[in-house]
Design a protein around this motif. Structure first.
Motif, PDB file in Angstrom:
ATOM      1  N   UNK A 198       0.835  -1.085   0.187  1.00  0.00           N
ATOM      2  CA  UNK A 198       0.058   0.009  -0.033  1.00  0.00           C
ATOM      3  C   UNK A 198       0.857   1.133   0.074  1.00  0.00           C
ATOM      4  N   UNK A 199       2.215   1.334   0.112  1.00  0.00           N
ATOM      5  CA  UNK A 199       2.913   2.284   0.275  1.00  0.00           C
ATOM      6  C   UNK A 199       2.927   3.243  -0.873  1.00  0.00           C
ATOM      7  N   UNK A 200       2.619   2.577  -1.972  1.00  0.00           N
ATOM      8  CA  UNK A 200       2.871   3.270  -3.301  1.00  0.00           C
ATOM      9  C   UNK A 200       1.189   3.970  -3.538  1.00  0.00           C
ATOM     10  N   UNK A 201       0.160   3.665  -2.813  1.00  0.00           N
ATOM     11  CA  UNK A 201      -0.977   4.341  -2.562  1.00  0.00           C
ATOM     12  C   UNK A 201      -1.195   5.305  -1.557  1.00  0.00           C
ATOM     13  N   UNK A 202      -0.121   5.754  -0.738  1.00  0.00           N
ATOM     14  CA  UNK A 202      -0.220   6.720  -0.084  1.00  0.00           C
ATOM     15  C   UNK A 202      -0.571   6.371   1.465  1.00  0.00           C
ATOM     16  N   UNK A 203      -0.554   4.937   1.612  1.00  0.00           N
ATOM     17  CA  UNK A 203      -0.950   4.587   2.871  1.00  0.00           C
ATOM     18  C   UNK A 203       0.123   3.701   3.753  1.00  0.00           C
ATOM     19  N   UNK A 204       0.161   4.141   4.963  1.00  0.00           N
ATOM     20  CA  UNK A 204       1.490   3.844   5.695  1.00  0.00           C
ATOM     21  C   UNK A 204       0.630   2.723   6.963  1.00  0.00           C
ATOM     22  N   UNK A 205       1.584   1.601   6.966  1.00  0.00           N
ATOM     23  CA  UNK A 205       1.069   0.649   7.923  1.00  0.00           C
ATOM     24  C   UNK A 205       2.224   0.335   8.917  1.00  0.00           C
ATOM     25  N   UNK A 206       1.875   0.250  10.233  1.00  0.00           N
ATOM     26  CA  UNK A 206       3.031   0.095  11.274  1.00  0.00           C
ATOM     27  C   UNK A 206       2.518  -0.739  12.178  1.00  0.00           C
ATOM     28  N   UNK A 207       3.344  -1.279  13.099  1.00  0.00           N
ATOM     29  CA  UNK A 207       2.900  -1.927  14.190  1.00  0.00           C
ATOM     30  C   UNK A 207       3.421  -1.267  15.691  1.00  0.00           C
ATOM     31  N   UNK A 208       2.794  -1.465  16.600  1.00  0.00           N
ATOM     32  CA  UNK A 208       3.258  -1.183  17.748  1.00  0.00           C
ATOM     33  C   UNK A 208       3.519  -2.342  18.725  1.00  0.00           C
ATOM     34  N   UNK A 209       4.511  -2.495  19.430  1.00  0.00           N
ATOM     35  CA  UNK A 209       5.049  -3.839  20.037  1.00  0.00           C
ATOM     36  C   UNK A 209       5.517  -3.216  21.746  1.00  0.00           C
ATOM     37  N   UNK A 210       4.364  -2.997  22.386  1.00  0.00           N
ATOM     38  CA  UNK A 210       4.816  -2.585  23.803  1.00  0.00           C
ATOM     39  C   UNK A 210       4.733  -3.779  24.800  1.00  0.00           C
ATOM     40  N   UNK A 211       5.238  -3.681  25.747  1.00  0.00           N
ATOM     41  CA  UNK A 211       5.369  -4.570  26.932  1.00  0.00           C
ATOM     42  C   UNK A 211       4.452  -3.950  28.061  1.00  0.00           C
ATOM     43  N   UNK A 212       4.404  -4.464  29.117  1.00  0.00           N
ATOM     44  CA  UNK A 212       3.499  -4.152  30.192  1.00  0.00           C
ATOM     45  C   UNK A 212       3.179  -2.694  30.338  1.00  0.00           C
ATOM     46  N   UNK A 213       1.943  -2.466  30.005  1.00  0.00           N
ATOM     47  CA  UNK A 213       1.394  -1.336  30.246  1.00  0.00           C
ATOM     48  C   UNK A 213       0.074  -1.303  31.011  1.00  0.00           C
ATOM     49  N   UNK A 214      -0.097  -0.394  31.931  1.00  0.00           N
ATOM     50  CA  UNK A 214      -1.503  -0.263  32.641  1.00  0.00           C
ATOM     51  C   UNK A 214      -2.831  -0.071  31.765  1.00  0.00           C
ATOM     52  N   UNK A 215      -3.508  -1.346  32.254  1.00  0.00           N
ATOM     53  CA  UNK A 215      -4.724  -1.270  31.445  1.00  0.00           C
ATOM     54  C   UNK A 215      -5.636  -2.370  32.208  1.00  0.00           C
ATOM     55  N   UNK A 216      -6.818  -2.350  31.880  1.00  0.00           N
ATOM     56  CA  UNK A 216      -7.786  -3.482  32.223  1.00  0.00           C
ATOM     57  C   UNK A 216      -7.358  -4.633  32.263  1.00  0.00           C
ATOM     58  N   UNK A 217      -6.741  -5.042  31.015  1.00  0.00           N
ATOM     59  CA  UNK A 217      -6.279  -6.419  30.802  1.00  0.00           C
ATOM     60  C   UNK A 217      -5.088  -6.810  31.824  1.00  0.00           C
ATOM     61  N   UNK A 218      -4.074  -5.821  31.789  1.00  0.00           N
ATOM     62  CA  UNK A 218      -2.923  -6.191  32.840  1.00  0.00           C
ATOM     63  C   UNK A 218      -3.470  -6.109  34.125  1.00  0.00           C
ATOM     64  N   UNK A 219      -4.315  -5.372  34.662  1.00  0.00           N
ATOM     65  CA  UNK A 219      -4.833  -5.378  36.134  1.00  0.00           C
ATOM     66  C   UNK A 219      -5.461  -6.678  36.342  1.00  0.00           C
ATOM     67  N   UNK A 220      -6.238  -7.329  35.228  1.00  0.00           N
ATOM     68  CA  UNK A 220      -6.791  -8.404  35.481  1.00  0.00           C
ATOM     69  C   UNK A 220      -5.721  -9.528  35.734  1.00  0.00           C
ATOM     70  N   UNK A 221      -4.732  -9.502  35.186  1.00  0.00           N
ATOM     71  CA  UNK A 221      -3.537 -10.577  35.721  1.00  0.00           C
ATOM     72  C   UNK A 221      -3.205 -10.543  36.995  1.00  0.00           C
ATOM     73  N   UNK A 222      -3.577  -9.421  37.708  1.00  0.00           N
ATOM     74  CA  UNK A 222      -3.087  -9.381  39.301  1.00  0.00           C
ATOM     75  C   UNK A 222      -4.417  -9.080  39.828  1.00  0.00           C
TER      76      UNK A 222
END
Ligand code: NAD
Length: 282
Positions: A198-222
């Motif tokens: 999609x680059x040649x169509x002006x569409x950029x695509x990326x991923x974010x690969x974070x570690x432990x971040x405060x959220x409902x999900x992370x709190x549920x693990x604890x």
């Protein structure tokens, strides 16, 4: 003028957690929002922000729901400039699990994390193609970095990956989450394939690969009662959201951006991604 004035951002899984922070950060940059979630808290998103918000109850793993979200967004705003594929779930799974459990886990994890991103991409990409512009951000996990991906192994100086230069692990999450990690590797595969196509169509695509971040999900693990010292270590969703805004502002494509506990949450310099090969001239 703010980065996203006049633009429209669609965020999946925005009721709580990281998605909620992503939506608020995009609105703070001027974007009008379309947000969806299976949770009822989605109905309250935006009461405290100064931006138009379209709130939709929808399940990202169901094709008809995804079509409805995208159609309603286009009908309301006439465009979609940013898609954040954030909705995600976690569950433990092992290669030795019995068939009933493993099939249920497969539908839950792959259905939400990978199929959800796939369905939204397929529905939104035609709109972005017609616009000749767009940003897609797939929310992965640091597991796809901490396994020691080839790029990390070759770059000991990666500023925000504590695992750079360390021996690879079979999955970043470990053997007790094979399906979660498979769903996230799948998202990364979509990211790289879409970025290249999609680059040649002006569409950029990326991923974010974070570690432990405060959220409902992370709190549920604890059990929602994390030890104070543990909680203090976690990254904040608002900081990860700021990183996402920096990524969109940067304008790169085909990258996967890490963020690790105890390390600066900063956008790394642009780099050649070995998975996204430059197209050979025909
Ligand atoms: N929090 C972390 O430490 C962390 C780390 C790495 C990656 N991630 C990823 O970040 C994303 C957000 O995670 P989070 O920690 O904020 O989780 P969370 O549970 O706090 O929030 C996830 C949101 O997604 C929604 N959702 C789940 N299934 C859905 C479905 N089928 N349809 C629509 N909405 C759905 C939930 O209702 C919730 O609002 C996920 O993709 C997760 O895998 C989180």
């Amino acid at each position: 003028m703010a980065l996203l004035d006049g633009k429209v951002a669609l965020v999946t899984g925005a009721a709580v957690g990281l998605g909620n922070a992503f939506a608020k950060a995009l609105a703070a940059e001027g974007a009008r929002l379309s947000v969806c979630d299976v949770r009822e808290e989605i109905d309250a998103l935006g009461v405290d922000i100064d931006s138009e918000v379209l709130r939709i109850r929808a399940d990202v793993s169901i094709a008809a729901d995804v079509q409805r979200v995208v159609a309603d967004t286009e009908k309301t705003y006439g465009r979609i400039d940013v898609l954040v594929n954030n909705a995600g779930v976690w569950a433990g799974s092992r290669p030795t699990d019995d068939l009933d459990k493993t099939l249920a886990d497969y539908d839950y994890l792959i259905g939400t994390n990978l199929k959800g991103s796939f369905l939204f991409g397929r529905a939104v990409i035609p709109i972005m193609l017609a616009q000749g512009d767009g940003d897609i951000v797939n929310i992965c996990t640091d597991h796809v970095q901490t396994c020691g991906s080839p790029w990390q192994l070759d770059h000991d100086d990666a500023p925000n990956c504590p695992w750079a230069g360390q021996p690879p692990r079979p999955t970043g999450g470990g053997p007790g989450m094979d399906l979660y990690d498979a769903s996230k590797w799948g998202q990364l595969g979509l990211t790289f394939a879409w970025a290249q196509a999609l680059e040649r169509h002006g569409i950029r695509v990326n991923a974010m690969c974070m570690g432990a971040t405060d959220s409902y999900m992370l709190r549920s693990f604890h059990n929602f009662e994390p030890a104070p010292e543990e909680e203090a270590r976690w990254m904040k969703a608002a900081d990860i959201a700021r990183l996402m805004i920096d990524l969109i502002r940067d304008g790169r494509t085909g990258d996967y951006i890490g963020a690790a506990v105890g390390h600066p949450i900063v956008l790394p310099p642009r780099r050649a991604n070995p998975y996204v090969l430059p197209r050979k001239p025909r």
